[in-house]
Design an enzyme around this catalytic site. Sequence first.
Site, PDB file in Angstrom:
ATOM      1  N   GLY A   1       0.808  -1.208   0.000  1.00 21.94           N
ATOM      2  CA  GLY A   1       0.000   0.000   0.000  1.00 21.94           C
ATOM      3  C   GLY A   1       0.845   1.264   0.000  1.00 21.94           C
ATOM      4  O   GLY A   1       0.529   2.249  -0.680  1.00 21.94           O
TER       5      GLY A   1
ATOM      6  N   GLY B   1      -4.972  -5.895   1.553  1.00 23.07           N
ATOM      7  CA  GLY B   1      -5.485  -4.880   2.468  1.00 23.07           C
ATOM      8  C   GLY B   1      -4.753  -3.563   2.332  1.00 23.07           C
ATOM      9  O   GLY B   1      -4.169  -3.253   1.287  1.00 23.07           O
ATOM     10  N   GLU B   2      -4.826  -2.747   3.382  1.00 26.69           N
ATOM     11  CA  GLU B   2      -4.193  -1.426   3.488  1.00 26.69           C
ATOM     12  C   GLU B   2      -4.491  -0.520   2.292  1.00 26.69           C
ATOM     13  O   GLU B   2      -3.651   0.268   1.853  1.00 26.69           O
ATOM     14  CB  GLU B   2      -2.683  -1.554   3.718  1.00 26.69           C
ATOM     15  CG  GLU B   2      -1.883  -2.240   2.641  1.00 26.69           C
ATOM     16  CD  GLU B   2      -0.434  -2.517   3.050  1.00 26.69           C
ATOM     17  OE1 GLU B   2       0.483  -1.972   2.404  1.00 26.69           O
ATOM     18  OE2 GLU B   2      -0.235  -3.273   4.015  1.00 26.69           O
ATOM     19  N   ALA B   3      -5.711  -0.659   1.727  1.00 26.27           N
ATOM     20  CA  ALA B   3      -6.208   0.166   0.618  1.00 26.27           C
ATOM     21  C   ALA B   3      -5.508  -0.121  -0.706  1.00 26.27           C
ATOM     22  O   ALA B   3      -5.677   0.632  -1.670  1.00 26.27           O
ATOM     23  CB  ALA B   3      -6.111   1.653   0.944  1.00 26.27           C
TER      24      ALA B   3
END
Length: 374
Positions: free
Chosen positions: A103, A324-326
């Site tokens: 990310g 995850g983490e955008a």
Amino acid sequence: MSDGGLNLDDFGDLIERPSARLRRSAEERRARTGLAPGTLGRLDQVGAWLAAAQGRVPVTPVERPKAVVFAGDHGVASLGVSARRPGDAPALVRALLDGTSPGAVLARQAEVPVRVVDMALDCPPDELPADVTAHRVRRGSGRLDVEDALTAEEAERAFRAGMAIADEEADAGTDLLVLGDLSVGGTTAAAVLIGALCGTDASVVTGRGGVPIDDLAWMRKCAAIRDGLRRARPVLGDQLQLLAAVGGADLTAMTGFLLQCAVRRTPVLLDGVVATACALVGQRVAFRAPDWWLSGQASGEPGQAKALDRMAMDPLLDHGVTVGEATGALLALPLVRAAAALAAELPELPEPAPDTVASGPGDEPEPAVISDAT
């Protein structure tokens, strides 16, 4: 929102849909560019969505986006429902802050600042920067299969923290927010929320998680989601109580964040199953709110697909990104920026001049700008 106790029903009154009039104006402007209908595919739809959200035609290019990543640990991780170990989330957060995670790399490449919000990481707060831990509600959320993830007071604090962060970003002039999460056990909590709100069995919403798990771990995860659903169903009528029972501090804050973004008329690009689960809760609170959100990517999690179908959202990308983490939403951000640039910069064809009057040089009118104020 009143200063007294938190009343989620207020969001139904506060949230309006993006301007349908300006969306039509954006579509009409697009038709005047001379490009054949449909030749820009989804980019046309995204451009019209942005125009309605911004309240302006032509749209303004997306110049001040920000990624906001909510982090927390979940007690259910102790059951072995994740490929990551309980307590690994703080290390993931440090990698994001240090710029070494996926990310962080994508955000840097897109020149997007990242804000990390620790809501319930299971580590001493002094191990992380003070601005990251400023909103922490507790150290780890409760085990959702046998106990509430949060107390009622903790749930309200987490929800209000998410609202406050949305206000801070809107006040700072952020024009598009990219929402992500970092946790261990978060996809289990998300699956419980989605299963409860969609009325499905655990097996329908149980996925393999951010780091794919084996079949034995999947069965443990499915059993935990089944037990969580038993605890969630009796409180379906109260979304804050539902989040306290099975959501955890990070998901509760994300839900408050999404709803307040809609109040503040700030568009949001969603990442994976966790952000989508929070959006589904938000839809139950205020049915107009999802019009302010766009799904960035399909992660391949069955729960996310179920929730997106319920909200009639079509993700921009389908690459199965689960880290995850955008990360998945950051991959979609260039498409949103491209849609904005096309909608803003493609020139309109001049209208045919009257047969009897020839236009001279410099007679062309300036392009019209239409806004909610006009």
